[in-house]
Design a protein around this motif. Structure first.
Motif, short mmCIF file in Angstrom:
data_model
loop_
_atom_site.label_atom_id
_atom_site.label_comp_id
_atom_site.label_asym_id
_atom_site.label_seq_id
_atom_site.Cartn_x
_atom_site.Cartn_y
_atom_site.Cartn_z
N CYS A 72 0.86 -1.19 0.00
CA CYS A 72 0.00 0.00 0.00
C CYS A 72 0.89 1.23 0.00
O CYS A 72 1.81 1.35 0.82
N SER A 74 0.05 4.29 0.77
CA SER A 74 -0.20 5.20 1.89
C SER A 74 0.26 4.61 3.22
O SER A 74 0.82 5.33 4.06
N PRO A 77 4.69 2.77 2.07
CA PRO A 77 5.16 3.20 0.74
C PRO A 77 6.54 2.68 0.35
O PRO A 77 6.72 2.18 -0.76
N SER A 363 -8.19 14.16 -1.75
CA SER A 363 -6.74 14.30 -1.96
C SER A 363 -6.40 14.03 -3.42
O SER A 363 -7.15 13.37 -4.14
N THR A 365 -2.86 12.64 -5.09
CA THR A 365 -1.51 12.16 -4.84
C THR A 365 -0.91 11.65 -6.15
O THR A 365 -1.55 10.88 -6.87
N CYS A 374 1.55 15.35 -2.84
CA CYS A 374 0.17 15.14 -2.37
C CYS A 374 -0.47 16.48 -2.06
O CYS A 374 0.17 17.36 -1.44
N ARG A 376 -3.93 18.10 -0.23
CA ARG A 376 -5.15 18.01 0.56
C ARG A 376 -5.61 19.42 0.87
O ARG A 376 -4.77 20.29 1.19
N GLU A 396 -3.50 9.13 -7.87
CA GLU A 396 -4.58 8.72 -6.97
C GLU A 396 -5.42 9.97 -6.69
O GLU A 396 -4.93 10.94 -6.12
#
Length: 405
Positions: A72, A74, A77, A363, A365, A374, A376, A396
């Motif tokens: 994953c 997030s 990484p 978000s 990314t 990234c 947000r 993403e």
């Protein structure tokens, strides 16, 4: 006096030299035996392989590559990037062997009753797979199949965890790598009925990108079934999706890379999901083409702004391969034509970022070559270099779609 001391030390050294040499050789032999025993401690074992037909037994002749428990971007990484890099190198080596063998699987023997394989990637250790990582993993095996003509086999599929199997199954992993035939069904729903996932769409041209855009818009209507979207969000979503697809078509595989990549392999992969209860729309876009940091200096608006001068000269001696790639991605995700006055600057990534801002939660990314950036709404932009580069560009995009007033 000093001369006699020197002479005495030399005579002593000459007398001890054979003993020292014998001890050195003896220790070297012992180490070689230990290493050999350690290497030979592995015993070949049987596994079950499946490539869409009848499951078969195979003899594994080398230790498998252990996948991390969490793949994953997030949650894990760095380990995920290292694992994907290992998989990519293994598939590329296998592809070269297949090509050298005239299109036949090099690890297969004709006379043996049981096929022999030289190791494999052990997916049974995986307990969690993020959607974006699953898309990248699927893309690697899909491209291997297309470039080599060999359908990659799963190994010990019955030992995979439910989490790993279901994530890949819902994305269409087994259709993409050739295990099962493609289906007309475009979406799968969770048992609760609150989550709908779009099977991955793969293509090379703008018509297929348009098909992916329409499928994502149709997926967003799954959220609207409960309550309609705000008008400005609905319009911004249509526009941003169109620009995102145009951005992929224009920059993933520029004309300068045509000679190194056949047209049939200039692929992109897109998946999406909609959570009706949380009103979250998630989109993942991945390509293995030229990255944002590699192409940014050659774009017309970037040449005018000179991003290299704005970011600074890359310093030598860094521990990461591309220390400023995160800065280049951040530059490409800038505020759009509000800062530069150029209409080209308001398209693609800035427009995707603007939609997240309009939604108020979500978000954007981006991982591209050696950088991550990234956005947000609550934290603005943040970027960093990656310890292991990613092949191409991964986007993403997650948005909380607000209800109409």
């Amino acid at each position: 006096m000093r001369f006699s001391i020197i002479q005495r030390d030399r005579r002593r050294a000459r007398s001890l030299a054979p003993l020292l040499r014998q001890r050195t050789l003896r220790n070297a032999k012992r180490k070689a035996v230990r290493d050999a025993n350690k290497k030979n401690s592995f015993k070949p074992f049987l596994v079950t392989t499946w490539d869409g037909g009848v499951a078969k037994r195979a003899l594994c002749l080398a230790p498998p590559i252990q996948a991390p428990e969490s793949i994953c971007f997030s949650a894990n990484p760095d380990e995920t990037l290292a694992f994907l890099h290992t998989v990519r190198r293994g598939l590329e080596r296998s592809r070269r062997e297949v090509v050298a063998a005239g299109g036949k699987r090099a690890a297969k023997t004709r006379n043996a009753r049981v096929r022999r394989i030289r190791g494999y990637v052990d997916f049974s250790t995986i307990k969690k797979v993020g959607t974006s990582a699953a898309v990248v993993l699927t893309a690697m095996y899909d491209k291997y199949r297309r470039s080599s003509g060999i359908i990659p086999s799963t190994v010990d599929l019955h030992r995979w965890s439910d989490a790993a199997f279901l994530t890949l199954y819902e994305l269409g992993f087994f259709e993409s790598v050739g295990h099962v035939a493609g289906t007309e069904q475009r979406y799968t729903d969770s048992p609760s009925g609150d989550l709908r996932t779009m099977l991955m769409i793969t293509g090379t041209n703008s018509q297929e990108l348009q098909r992916a855009c329409e499928a994502i818009l149709k997926l967003s209507s799954f959220i609207e079934d409960e309550e309609p979207l705000r008008t400005d969000v609905h319009l911004a979503l249509n526009s941003a999706l169109g620009e995102a697809m145009s951005n992929v078509a224009a920059h993933a595989y520029p004309e300068s890379s045509e000679e190194s990549e056949p047209a049939s392999l200039r692929l992109w992969w897109i998946s999406a999901s909609a959570d009706r209860r949380r009103r979250m729309l998630s989109v993942v876009i991945y390509d293995q083409g030229a990255s944002i940091p590699a192409t940014l200096p050659y774009r017309s608006w970037a040449r005018t702004l000179n991003p290299a001068r704005a970011i600074g000269t890359v310093a030598g001696g860094s521990e990461v391969p591309h220390p400023h790639d995160g800065d280049y991605i951040e530059f490409a995700m800038g505020e759009g034509n509000t800062q530069t006055g150029k209409p080209e600057r308001g398209r693609g990534l800035p427009q995707m970022r603007e939609l997240v801002k309009i939604c108020g939660d979500g978000s954007l990314t981006i991982l591209s070559r050696g950088g991550l950036c990234c956005y947000r709404p609550s934290k603005n932009l943040s970027s960093r270099p990656l310890p292991v580069p990613i092949d191409g560009t991964l986007i993403e995009w997650e948005m909380h779609l607000p209800r109409a007033a």
